[in-house]
Design an enzyme around this catalytic site. Structure first.
Site, short mmCIF file in Angstrom:
data_model
loop_
_atom_site.label_atom_id
_atom_site.label_comp_id
_atom_site.label_asym_id
_atom_site.label_seq_id
_atom_site.Cartn_x
_atom_site.Cartn_y
_atom_site.Cartn_z
N GLN A 75 -6.43 -5.88 -45.60
CA GLN A 75 -7.51 -5.23 -45.45
C GLN A 75 -8.95 -5.84 -46.93
O GLN A 75 -9.42 -5.03 -47.11
CB GLN A 75 -6.96 -3.51 -45.56
CG GLN A 75 -6.91 -3.35 -44.35
CD GLN A 75 -7.48 -3.29 -43.17
OE1 GLN A 75 -9.04 -2.94 -43.52
NE2 GLN A 75 -6.88 -2.91 -42.40
N SER A 76 -9.70 -7.15 -46.52
CA SER A 76 -10.59 -7.03 -47.97
C SER A 76 -11.68 -7.48 -47.75
O SER A 76 -12.08 -7.34 -45.87
CB SER A 76 -10.16 -9.52 -47.61
OG SER A 76 -11.19 -9.56 -48.22
N ASN A 77 -12.34 -6.46 -47.99
CA ASN A 77 -13.52 -6.13 -48.02
C ASN A 77 -13.94 -7.47 -47.94
O ASN A 77 -15.76 -8.32 -46.43
CB ASN A 77 -13.92 -5.04 -48.68
CG ASN A 77 -13.81 -3.91 -49.06
OD1 ASN A 77 -13.30 -3.43 -47.87
ND2 ASN A 77 -13.02 -3.35 -49.52
N ALA A 79 -13.68 -10.66 -46.78
CA ALA A 79 -13.05 -11.52 -46.10
C ALA A 79 -14.37 -11.11 -45.02
O ALA A 79 -14.65 -12.09 -43.90
CB ALA A 79 -11.66 -11.38 -45.27
#
Length: 333
Positions: A75-77, A79
């Site tokens: 859940q990378s912001n 990315a």
């Protein structure tokens, strides 16, 4: 600090608002809390990585890149914002996602940031936890180069000296806002992870002799490691800006007491912060970064760390779209 020396592409809605939080201030009995709304940067629901990407994507374009790559947790912001920036600039984007939390809920693995990654047209591949993800990133970037692509690799969080320029510039933006509104601020608090936001802020504030301490609330690494990472990056950023030596070791302070069971796993204090910010001043925090920063702010206020007559700015790093991936933790389903 002459930021015009560095390539930059405007991606964000800047300056972001600086707003009071009167109801949270009242609920906690002081100090006076203000919020710097970097959740409002505008790029794919906003967030702090947009400022970094303004310099990173400009560097990629200057090098003739036709594809950008980056890495992060599921859940990378970062990315998600990188994928959006690439789409906006007509570039391909490839993402490595690390299974850093071990959460198997399909909602976590497919919703939130992951959904937006796909909507922005990014391709992706996955890695198990525990690898050197930046090394993995470089391997994949080289694979694309071997195929004839001009690949530009962005480290996790956009946290290198080029990316940290975004938050050195943010320090100038914030000081201008404080000057225009006549606000004297005693502390700045924010969530710190890959180090670029805190390193950039500390560098900019130190170079400007702002004399406002920055407290990073850690979301992953233990305190000694987090402070080492931030200090090393701040020194490299200061050197890039031409003001080497301006950052002192004592300028870098992290509190890593609110990580809980680990990165990306909400603690009870994380959930309380989400609830309290939402129910007082209508602010949405994310379960991975900003809510752990908010949890630290809340607890430290309760413990008397900040004087009741002081003024604190909480820098909101964004990521609220991640709430949709944590519905079980939030008790929604």
């Amino acid at each position: 600090m002459n930021f015009a020396r560095f390539p930059r592409i405007r991606l964000g809605h800047l300056p972001t608002p600086l707003e009071p939080m009167p109801r949270l201030t009242k609920a906690l009995g002081g100090p006076e809390i203000w919020i710097k709304r970097d959740d409002c940067t505008g790029l794919s629901t906003g967030g702090n990585k947009t400022r970094k990407l303004e310099f990173l994507m400009a560097e990629a374009k200057a090098q003739g890149a036709d594809i950008v790559l980056t890495q992060g947790a599921t859940q990378s912001n970062h990315a998600r914002q990188t994928a959006a920036a690439a789409a906006k600039l007509g570039m391909d984007c490839h993402i490595l996602l690390e299974d850093r939390t071990g959460i198997e809920d399909p909602n976590y693995k497919l919703n939130g940031n992951v959904l937006l990654d796909r909507l922005h047209g990014a391709t992706m591949e996955h890695r198990p936890a525990g690898l050197d993800m930046n090394a993995e990133l470089e391997k994949v970037a080289q694979r694309f180069r071997d195929e004839g692509r001009n690949a530009y690799a962005i480290p996790g969080g956009g946290s290198n000296p080029t990316g940290a320029l975004g938050y050195a510039l943010c320090a100038l933006e914030l000081l201008n806002q404080l000057t225009e509104t006549g606000l004297a601020v005693d502390h700045i608090v924010h969530a710190t992870g890959s180090a670029g936001t805190q390193a950039g802020l500390v560098t900019g504030l130190s170079a400007l002799n702002a004399q406002i301490p920055v407290l990073g609330i850690g979301v992953r690494a233990p305190k000694p490691k987090q402070e080492e990472n931030v200090f090393n990056l701040a020194c490299a950023t200061a050197e890039k800006l031409g003001c080497a030596g301006v950052v002192k070791r004592e300028d870098v302070v992290a509190n890593c007491d609110y990580v809980g069971e680990g990165y990306g796993i909400p603690a009870e204090s994380t959930l309380e912060a989400i609830d309290l910010f939402a129910r007082t001043d209508g602010i949405l925090l994310d379960p991975v970064y900003s809510a752990k920063g908010g949890a630290g702010l809340i607890d430290l206020i309760r413990k008397g760390h900040f004087g009741k007559e002081e003024r604190v700015v909480f820098l909101h790093t964004g990521g609220a779209i991640g709430l949709t991936a944590y519905t079980k933790a939030l008790g929604v389903i």
